[in-house]
Enzyme design. Structure first.
Site, PDB file in Angstrom:
ATOM      1  CD  GLN A 127      -7.718   7.895 -12.190  1.00 11.85           C
ATOM      2  OE1 GLN A 127      -8.526   7.792 -13.111  1.00 11.85           O
ATOM      3  NE2 GLN A 127      -6.789   6.990 -11.973  1.00 11.85           N
ATOM      4  CG  HIS A 138      -3.459   0.442 -18.129  1.00  3.87           C
ATOM      5  ND1 HIS A 138      -4.297   1.321 -18.794  1.00  3.87           N
ATOM      6  CD2 HIS A 138      -3.566   0.735 -16.807  1.00  3.87           C
ATOM      7  CE1 HIS A 138      -4.897   2.105 -17.894  1.00  3.87           C
ATOM      8  NE2 HIS A 138      -4.469   1.780 -16.684  1.00  3.87           N
ATOM      9  CG  ASP A 186      -8.202  -1.721  -9.615  1.00  2.00           C
ATOM     10  OD1 ASP A 186      -8.117  -2.765 -10.296  1.00  2.00           O
ATOM     11  OD2 ASP A 186      -8.359  -0.594 -10.117  1.00  2.00           O
ATOM     12  CE1 TYR A 246      -1.409  10.368  -9.612  1.00  2.00           C
ATOM     13  CE2 TYR A 246      -2.509  12.324 -10.436  1.00  2.00           C
ATOM     14  CZ  TYR A 246      -1.417  11.480 -10.423  1.00  2.00           C
ATOM     15  OH  TYR A 246      -0.334  11.749 -11.221  1.00  2.00           O
ATOM     16  CE  LYS A 269      -9.687   3.799 -10.867  1.00  2.00           C
ATOM     17  NZ  LYS A 269      -9.461   3.639 -12.312  1.00  2.00           N
ATOM     18  CB  THR A 296      -6.725  -0.955 -17.597  1.00  2.00           C
ATOM     19  OG1 THR A 296      -7.504  -0.113 -16.773  1.00  2.00           O
ATOM     20  CG2 THR A 296      -7.169  -0.842 -19.037  1.00  2.00           C
ATOM     21  CD  GLU A 326      -9.450  -3.059 -13.675  1.00  2.00           C
ATOM     22  OE1 GLU A 326      -9.220  -3.811 -12.699  1.00  2.00           O
ATOM     23  OE2 GLU A 326      -9.367  -1.819 -13.635  1.00  2.00           O
TER      24      GLU A 326
HETATM   25 CA    CA Z   1      -8.757  -0.164 -12.322  1.00  2.00          CA
END
Ligand code: CA
Length: 425
Positions: free
Chosen positions: A253, A146, A139, A257, A266, A362, A214
């Site tokens: 998250q 974004h 990803d 993270y 995620k 995103t 996405e």
């Molecule tokens: Ca993503």
């Protein structure tokens, strides 16, 4: 030379106005035919109008005989990987043959009513399955809008982008096992969160479940460990694109993270659209990406139009209510293009395999109605989004269905992706 993208092409198969699947598109997918007698085995199909063209049966009836397909059983598989692995000369030739067979002035299949009935299946009688077996999923974080929005919300608006952002396409390795096809329900994940006023974390269902708009590309050509893909050759390794909803639990998250990045917030689910639109079908929609400043290092420098003008939208339908569109964006806003992503991914010798997915991150646009996540649309919960039934959303509620759609359109030709849909349960 035959041009399957010619806007003047028409098919003898009825293509309703506004359909995502005219004869210029011909996206590939995996389907099962459902009849009163049961279900067929999974196999390769192509979308045309409101139908699926059954490539296994088309091949058995001899219509692909003179297309040089090294393994004719390749359409009798539960994933596209083996077909894609035949390489672009073969997959392109198959697309061109199908285009030729379906065009209105070719009587070969058009006038063979028995064969037509055997190879064309109503999409309403088809169950669409995961198109590819995904070995690895990466990803990226390639939308500057974004990344700027998130940096503004969680850090300092003056330094929203971290120092590396304009120099390399930031990404992380995701989880392939939890990628599901459109229509699959999404279970709200449990996890650890730490409310801002609490001294210790708590355990329970995520209260900040979000979508991420996405697109992802499907790797079409493998590399050996130790080899890199030059940015100028990257598109030879990309079979096509699909829509990708990278579901995210923002509260999980936020707590987990640091310092290693995204994990359980995620990896509980990502949803894909069932049809893979080929780069060949998207060729007429190439467009320039944003100017990259400062200039990128030579191994990331691309020439020409590297982005695709694909209109994207997201809608939320509350349980029992009407659907409300909450976002309109476009793939052309992406700062880092797919060639740069793949060149960067492999520059250290990391190998890729057919069927791997690389998602864009995103895709937000410059205006608030073009933000590609609820986190941004409702600006961290401070600006609730009204639904058609009078309720509001800052994050997703149980029973909400999120639907993403995408299409490129020019000269009366609409190359659509269909939709990717998922309901929170
Ligand atoms: Ca993503």
């Amino acid at each position: 030379m035959y041009n399957p993208n010619d806007p003047a092409l028409r098919s003898w198969v009825d293509v309703p106005p506004g359909s995502d699947f005219p004869v210029q598109n011909l996206p590939f997918g995996i389907f099962q035919h459902r009849t009163s007698a049961g279900q067929s085995t999974p196999r390769v199909g192509v979308a045309i109008g409101s139908y699926v063209l059954d490539l296994r049966v088309l091949g058995e009836l001899g219509y692909l005989d003179d297309v040089k397909i090294p393994d004719p059983t390749v359409f009798d598989r539960p994933f596209l990987n083996d077909f894609i692995a035949l390489g672009k000369p073969v997959t392109r030739a198959v697309r061109e043959r199908i285009s030729d067979l379906l065009r209105s002035d070719n009587p070969r299949l058009r006038d063979h009513y028995d064969h037509r009935g055997r190879v064309l299946i109503y999409q309403t009688e088809a169950r669409l399955l995961m198109p590819v077996r995904v070995g690895d999923y990466t990803d990226f974080y390639s939308s500057i809008e974004h990344a700027t929005n998130v940096g503004t919300m969680f850090r300092d608006p003056a330094n929203a982008l971290l120092p590396n952002w304009r120099h390399l396409p930031v990404g992380y390795h995701g989880r392939a096992s939890s990628i599901v096809v459109s229509g699959t329900d999404i279970r709200r994940p449990n996890g650890q969160t730490k409310p801002p006023d609490a001294a210790v974390p708590v355990f329970g269902p995520s209260g900040q479940l979000d979508f991420e708009l996405e697109m992802a590309f499907v790797v079409g050509k493998a590399t050996e460990l130790g080899r890199s893909i030059p940015v100028s050759k990257a598109e030879e390794h990309i079979f096509g694109l699909l829509l990708f909803n990278d579901w995210s639990a923002r509260d999980i998250q936020a707590w987990e993270y640091v310092p290693l990045g995204p994990f359980l917030g995620k990896n509980f689910a990502s949803s894909v659209s069932p049809w893979v639109v080929t780069l060949e079908a998207l060729a007429p929609f190439r467009t320039a990406g944003p100017a990259q400043e400062p200039p990128v290092l030579p191994y990331l420098q691309t020439e020409g139009d590297q982005n695709y003008d694909i209109q994207l939208e997201v809608a939320i339908q509350p349980d029992g209510g009407a659907e409300k569109r909450v976002c309109r964006s476009n793939a052309r806003y992406l700062y880092w293009n797919a060639s740069q992503q793949l060149a960067h991914h492999t520059v250290n010798g990391c190998n890729v395999n057919v069927g791997d997915l690389c998602a864009s991150g995103t895709i937000s646009g410059p205006t608030p109605d073009a933000y590609g996540s609820l986190l941004e649309l409702a600006w961290k919960g401070t600006q609730p989004i009204p639904m058609a039934n009078g309720s509001v959303r800052t994050f997703l509620l149980d029973g909400d269905t999120v639907t993403m759609r995408g299409y490129a359109e020019k000269a009366g030709v609409r190359i659509g992706f269909g939709e990717v849909r998922g309901k929170i349960v």
